[in-house]
Design a protein around this motif. Structure first.
Motif, mmCIF file in Angstrom:
data_model
loop_
_atom_site.group_PDB
_atom_site.id
_atom_site.type_symbol
_atom_site.label_atom_id
_atom_site.label_comp_id
_atom_site.label_asym_id
_atom_site.label_seq_id
_atom_site.Cartn_x
_atom_site.Cartn_y
_atom_site.Cartn_z
ATOM 1 N N TRP A 1 84.797 52.752 97.665
ATOM 2 C CA TRP A 1 84.000 51.624 98.138
ATOM 3 C C TRP A 1 83.351 50.915 96.965
ATOM 4 C CZ3 TRP A 1 83.977 48.684 102.150
ATOM 5 C CH2 TRP A 1 82.897 47.828 102.370
ATOM 6 N N LEU B 1 83.207 46.719 112.347
ATOM 7 C CA LEU B 1 83.337 47.926 111.530
ATOM 8 C C LEU B 1 84.742 48.063 110.962
ATOM 9 C CD1 LEU B 1 81.205 50.670 113.323
ATOM 10 C CD2 LEU B 1 80.732 49.439 111.201
ATOM 11 N N ARG C 1 85.604 47.998 106.947
ATOM 12 C CA ARG C 1 86.347 49.072 106.294
ATOM 13 C C ARG C 1 87.492 48.511 105.441
ATOM 14 N NH1 ARG C 1 90.025 52.451 108.535
ATOM 15 N NH2 ARG C 1 90.337 54.121 107.045
ATOM 16 N N ASN C 2 88.017 47.358 105.838
ATOM 17 C CA ASN C 2 89.127 46.745 105.112
ATOM 18 C C ASN C 2 88.663 45.751 104.053
ATOM 19 O OD1 ASN C 2 91.354 48.005 106.168
ATOM 20 N ND2 ASN C 2 91.531 46.608 107.906
ATOM 21 N N ARG D 1 82.785 42.824 100.549
ATOM 22 C CA ARG D 1 81.781 43.863 100.793
ATOM 23 C C ARG D 1 80.418 43.213 101.026
ATOM 24 N NH1 ARG D 1 81.248 47.200 96.022
ATOM 25 N NH2 ARG D 1 81.802 45.273 94.949
#
Lengths: 277, 376
Positions: A106, B249, B253-254, B320
């Motif tokens: 992440w 969600l 996540r992608n 993000r």
């Protein structure tokens, strides 16, 4: 390092290329050359499964690419397409960080930051690190694309015409940079190009494609005036240039440009190439 | 451009980068911290707007009156006749909550579409979803045809029939595009073209229904097609939030895959992204969110187109950060449009679908005009 055996690709029943064999060793650059439509880009895309070959083997560091997962493949082979724009604004830093994607969960870690920062510094992009890549010149954008491929830490670097749209100085700088990286990291690179002189100057090996067939393959000495006439339909002079060759095109010759080349007319070339395997 | 010698792995490990390189890293971290700050500020604004949203409507209360009624909690005793508490808790809170989650859902749907289709003009309605929903509703209103009844024989109310019809037609539309595009390897261009084709087909079908409909049916259909938060209820809120949470969600996540997609399919694939799967999952989650919202509240335009652009101008293209910012921007836009639609002809309440463009477009134009060339 990369071994291609009897590779063929067909699209919609039409054969694009067939029976391609070559190898590239560690620290080497192979240039794929040939006229438009010869199948260079298609062949390049088959090497990292952007396209699925219809038959044959591509092995990277001893492993068939078909056996690798997407992530393993991304950690092994990096690909730089022909210059393309991002549709939305994106900073240089973010674009290069994408090369670390196969290693990220992440958040990027310190090592990822350091790698990206260092390559930005080395490619002299420091002042533009937070700029939008769409507002940079073609050469700068190409640097960003190459930087992204390098931070991917691949064993094989694939480039689709990396010097198109670049001015003379950038063409040389980009090619020098690719050669340095390949030598220093002991990886290998396959490059498609239309520029025979850059290919002669910077590659260790040449593969000449015409009409989907490998007409000649070997070190740069395989390039002859006859071969250029056969493959491109161009009369050219090959002149010595330090320890390399320099190609000076003279004129296009009628009747040659679309004529199918008979592989057997160059038996010596095919004999020669096997010595390198 | 210097040689590659410094690129060996041992040279890039901690602490050995040059001073210039660490400056670059610091600039990047500053950039990301600024993004976080933007998101926080927008959250504060959103909370303020929610409270404001509670106090406007048919009967206006002051912000502090609404706040007190909110804190007092929902009315438990049916004999108690504190009208303010009843209005706040049975009408206004679900309305604001529906606006909140629908704003998020529509905005993220738009972001997904823009990224997977590589098209800044894409929105939740690019695939003809709004047209399909309107056709489904029109079919129910004008011909009385009940799609749910055709599948499972159960008596359902009129409202549920309209909702069911429009939802089922959005699903049909999405799956038609999905299967057609599968045949063409799901490239961005084919999905857009099929979407536009679907939109025209369903619009034509709706026009046909309007042609054969009676005036009072037409009026009802036109009202449905405005898209309004007055249709909100607790039940609808629960349905919308369930769909939105799941889809957002999945999208979150992608985030890295979406980042990679911006450089084109081939670059993305070469960094390990399963391009076709990411595109199909995105298409389905975007469509599902939109289908649920549109069938329950009617088509609400522009949020899905504008909110992602506003968010992108504020925090850049790293998904993000872009996804959460888009969520907040969408919620802010829809709630402000709702507040305005309550105020502009007070005490009458305009359908919010009319107001969204009036709020969103000036903001978008302002941001486009003032955006700096370099820093995003």
């Amino acid at each position: 390092m990369i071994r291609v055996e009897n590779l063929s690709f067909a699209y919609g029943g039409v054969e694009v290329f067939h029976g391609i064999d070559f190898t590239v060793g560690e620290g080497q650059i192979l240039s794929l050359v040939g006229p438009n439509g010869a199948g260079k880009t298609t062949l390049l895309k088959c090497l990292n499964r952007l396209l699925e070959p219809s038959s044959g083997i591509v092995a990277v560091a001893g492993k068939g690419v078909k056996t690798l997962s997407r992530l393993e493949l991304a950690r092994t082979v990096a690909y730089v397409p022909q210059a393309s724009l991002a549709i939305f604004p994106m900073t240089v830093f973010d674009a290069i960080m994408l090369g670390r994607k196969p290693y990220l969960n992440w958040s990027p870690r310190k090592r990822d930051f350091d790698m990206v920062s260092n390559i930005i510094d080395q490619l002299e992009l420091t002042d533009m690190a937070m700029r939008d890549i769409n507002q940079m010149s073609g050469g700068e954008r190409q640097k960003v694309a190459i930087a992204r491929a390098i931070v991917q830490e691949p064993k094989i670097l694939l480039f689709d015409e990396p010097t198109t749209y670049l001015d003379l100085k950038y063409q040389l700088r980009i090619m020098q940079f690719i050669r340095d990286i390949v030598r220093e990291q002991n990886i290998c690179s396959v490059i498609t190009t239309h520029d025979l002189n850059l290919a002669l100057q910077f590659s260790d090996r040449l593969a000449v494609l015409k009409d989907g067939a490998l007409v000649a393959e070997g070190d740069t000495a395989i390039m002859t005036e006859d071969l250029i006439l056969d493959v491109y339909g161009v009369e050219a002079r090959l002149l010595p240039n330090d320890d390399k060759l320099y190609m000076a095109p003279v004129r296009a010759v009628d009747g040659h440009s679309h004529e199918h080349v008979h592989i057997h007319s160059h038996p010596h070339i095919h004999e020669g190439e096997h010595d390198h395997h | 451009m210097r040689g590659g010698s410094e690129l060996r792995n041992d040279a890039v490990t901690a602490g050995r980068g040059s001073a210039a390189a660490s400056l670059v890293g610091a600039a990047y971290l500053r950039h990301k911290r600024k993004n976080m700050l933007f998101i926080l500020l927008m959250l504060v604004l959103l909370c303020a707007l929610c409270v404001l949203g509670l106090s406007v409507g048919g009967a206006s209360y002051s912000v502090s009156e609404s706040w007190q009624a909110l804190l007092a909690g929902p009315e438990q005793d049916p004999a108690n006749t504190d009208i303010r508490r009843q209005i706040i808790w049975t009408l206004r809170v679900p309305r604001v909550l529906c606006a909140l989650v629908s704003g998020i859902g529509l905005a993220v749907s738009g972001l997904i579409m823009q990224t997977i289709l590589r098209n800044p003009l894409a929105s939740p309605y690019t695939l003809g979803i709004s047209a399909a929903a309107s056709f489904g509703a029109g079919l129910g209103i004008i011909t009385g045809f009940n799609v749910i009844l055709a599948v499972l024989p159960a008596a359902i109310g009129y409202d549920l029939m309209i909702i069911g019809n429009s939802f089922i037609f959005t699903v049909i539309c999405t799956f038609l595009i999905y299967f057609l595009s599968k045949l063409q390897k799901s490239s961005a261009e084919t999905i857009v073209l099929f979407g536009v084709a679907m939109m025209f087909v369903f619009e034509a079908a709706t026009s046909f229904l309007q042609y054969i409909g009676r005036p009072e049916e037409l009026a009802e259909l036109v009202y449905w097609m405005f898209g309004s938060l007055s249709k909100s209820s607790w039940q609808k809120f629960h349905i919308i939030i369930a769909a939105v949470i799941v889809c957002v969600l999945i999208t979150f996540r992608n985030a890295w895959s979406y980042n990679a997609l911006m450089l084109g399919d081939e670059s993305a694939q070469s960094t390990g992204v399963h391009v076709e799967r990411v595109r199909v999952v995105g298409l389905l989650s975007s469509s599902l969110m939109t289908a649920v919202i549109v069938s329950l509240l009617g088509p609400i335009g522009f949020i899905g187109l504008v909110a992602p652009h506003i968010a992108r101008m504020l925090v850049g293209s790293d998904h993000r950060f872009l996804i959460p910012t888009t969520c907040v921007a969408g919620a802010i836009l829809l709630i402000s449009a709702d507040v305005l639609s309550c105020l502009i002809l007070a005490p009458a309440v305009l359908p919010v679908g009319i107001m969204t463009s009036f709020v969103g477009v000036p903001l978008l134009i302002y941001l486009v005009m003032k955006r700096k060339r370099e820093h995003w």
